[in-house]
Motif scaffolding. Sequence first.
Motif, PDB file in Angstrom:
ATOM      1  N   SER A  85      39.890  39.484  36.556  1.00 26.88           N
ATOM      2  CA  SER A  85      40.229  38.274  35.805  1.00 26.88           C
ATOM      3  C   SER A  85      41.482  38.510  34.976  1.00 26.88           C
ATOM      4  O   SER A  85      42.320  37.629  34.807  1.00 26.88           O
ATOM      5  CB  SER A  85      39.074  37.877  34.888  1.00 26.88           C
ATOM      6  OG  SER A  85      37.933  37.589  35.659  1.00 26.88           O
ATOM      7  N   ASP A 117      39.671  32.689  40.709  1.00 21.25           N
ATOM      8  CA  ASP A 117      38.957  33.865  40.186  1.00 21.25           C
ATOM      9  C   ASP A 117      37.476  33.766  40.570  1.00 21.25           C
ATOM     10  O   ASP A 117      36.924  32.666  40.647  1.00 21.25           O
ATOM     11  CB  ASP A 117      39.117  33.908  38.658  1.00 21.25           C
ATOM     12  CG  ASP A 117      38.728  35.270  38.075  1.00 21.25           C
ATOM     13  OD1 ASP A 117      38.323  36.169  38.857  1.00 21.25           O
ATOM     14  OD2 ASP A 117      38.812  35.429  36.849  1.00 21.25           O
ATOM     15  N   ASP A 118      36.855  34.900  40.790  1.00 17.75           N
ATOM     16  CA  ASP A 118      35.455  34.981  41.231  1.00 17.75           C
ATOM     17  C   ASP A 118      35.214  34.140  42.486  1.00 17.75           C
ATOM     18  O   ASP A 118      34.179  33.487  42.658  1.00 17.75           O
ATOM     19  CB  ASP A 118      34.486  34.582  40.100  1.00 17.75           C
ATOM     20  CG  ASP A 118      34.317  35.726  39.093  1.00 17.75           C
ATOM     21  OD1 ASP A 118      34.586  36.890  39.471  1.00 17.75           O
ATOM     22  OD2 ASP A 118      33.949  35.475  37.934  1.00 17.75           O
ATOM     23  N   PRO A 147      35.683  35.610  31.324  1.00 21.61           N
ATOM     24  CA  PRO A 147      36.800  35.851  32.213  1.00 21.61           C
ATOM     25  C   PRO A 147      38.118  35.399  31.609  1.00 21.61           C
ATOM     26  O   PRO A 147      39.151  35.528  32.213  1.00 21.61           O
ATOM     27  CB  PRO A 147      36.446  35.022  33.444  1.00 21.61           C
ATOM     28  CG  PRO A 147      35.490  34.006  32.974  1.00 21.61           C
ATOM     29  CD  PRO A 147      34.925  34.420  31.664  1.00 21.61           C
TER      30      PRO A 147
HETATM   31 MG   LIG Z   1      36.113  38.428  36.163  1.00 17.82          MG
END
Ligand SMILES: [Mg+2]
Length: 527
Positions: free
Chosen positions: A281, A344-345, A215
């Motif tokens: 990302s 993120d995520d 990422p």
């Molecule tokens: Mg990602």
Amino acid sequence: MTPRQRQILGLLRAGKVNKEIAQELGIGLGTVKQHVVALFKKLKVRNRAMAVTHGMEVRATAPRLTGDGLLERRPCIVLSVALPDSAPASAGRLLHQTLAAYAFDHDALFLARRGNAGDLIFGVQRPREHDLFLVLRAAHMVYHALANDDALATALHGGLTAGMVIASMNRHGGWSGEAIASPAIAQARELAHAAQPGRLALGSSAADLLLALSPCAPPPAAPEFFAFQALDRFPWNAGYEQQAPIGREFELGHLDALLESTTKGERRLVCIEGETGMGKSRLCRYVAARCAQQGGCARHFICAPGDNGALVYALPAGQPATSEDILAALKATTTARPEAVIVDDGHLLTKDVLTEIARQAADAVGRLVLVAGRRFAEKKIATADETLRLSRLSQSATEQLVARTLGLSDASPLVAKLSRDAAGVPLFAIQLACQRERGRLPLPLRFVIGARMDSLGLDHVLLRCVARQSSPPSLDELAATMDTSIAAVKTATALAIASGVLHRDDENRFSFTHPLLRQAVIEAQVE
Ligand SMILES: [Mg+2]
Ligand SMILES: Nc1ncnc2c1ncn2[C@@H]1O[C@H](COP(=O)(O)OP(=O)(O)O)[C@@H](O)[C@H]1O
């Protein structure tokens, strides 16, 4: 065993099919078949999967399933770790226990080996994009388990590689628990053998996977080793790249405007949604980099799968953090502007944490809160101000991305073909362009596609039949090839259509919705 039989067994273990063996040895297909049958007899095994694993100590962590087995080539990641021979037996036992428990918890396979060594294999039962992360965490867990004895922990050495494995599956893609074999296992062991004490050596295919599914920005050169001790960090970070994403002018403009508005004290909670490889990302990194460029402050977190909820890491350094740290970042006051908190995520976080983030974000003054993730459908952040859904790139943007990856300045027939195959998914475009010469699907894409396909529980016999036909088959043709009833084919095709894998045309004939899906099914076949 005759020398010829040994030779053929070696080729079977390397995952070759009869036709390839015939070519390699310069003998007829019929002769190969005769040799194979004789080999099965000699080894007292019933099939090829059993033959390849003959003599290998395989411990399954999944129950055996019954049903008609299919042999499939599946993507896998192998971690091999070892302690020196001089290490006490108790340390070897601890190593084995830790690996076995980890395998049990994460649907992996554990191969116990004599002495102080063992292998973990991920992906056979079900490949996931996060497998590489899980493997690196396994390596760190082992180190950690041994860490109360300093001398032992620093003597641990390991190898990590990725490749294909031949496994016996049931017709819905579930592992039948019967067999596995892969040259990747031997490779991981060799890497481990050659690794310095305290280090994990990375094979080139594992490095490819790391770079493709990381990422963060890829490091300038693939890292060859990790120190076990350093694996508590989110290890694949090397700062932020400078180039702006392609074909996301709308999103970039919008995010820039939102950042700008934080300087006037406005706040905003934005979700970024999209399938794997769509560029979530990448957009998070863009926002973090923009903040830094303008003298502002971005706090950037990334989530990874953990045992209870998500593990959180703080970027760009990648040190371990917690969901509390995210909440604290939302509360912290700074004078730097623009200001952003990026998660993120975030779909990996629990609903409670997401709700709390949303609540805090509503109170935060003058900052942009970005939460990126696969899907927030069931854990929807109810109070999100807006959701940016990343759709596929346009054909021209995809071509631009492919051309840039290939280092070409303008479109060529190759660029056009790869872009068509990538069908607007940035990750696919980059991977196809990077690994075009191999003719096969790049390994990272096999993980991504495999993870998706396996989660759908489709009939693999049906998918094989559709993939094999040179022109789209009808229901009747499928029923005949699959040797089953029309009703059964109807049910199976309906599910595949509902899942977005197959498409039915006006003449009631079936084909794949994406060229790479067909290729993935064809490449998975072992006859
Ligand atoms: Mg990602
Ligand atoms: N618009 C884009 N332009 C250029 N590269 C992109 C773009 N979108 C994604 N990428 C690249 O594609 C790969 C996958 O993107 P990523 O952001 O990791 O996807 P996601 O987080 O949605 O799974 C990364 O290497 C990323 O840098």
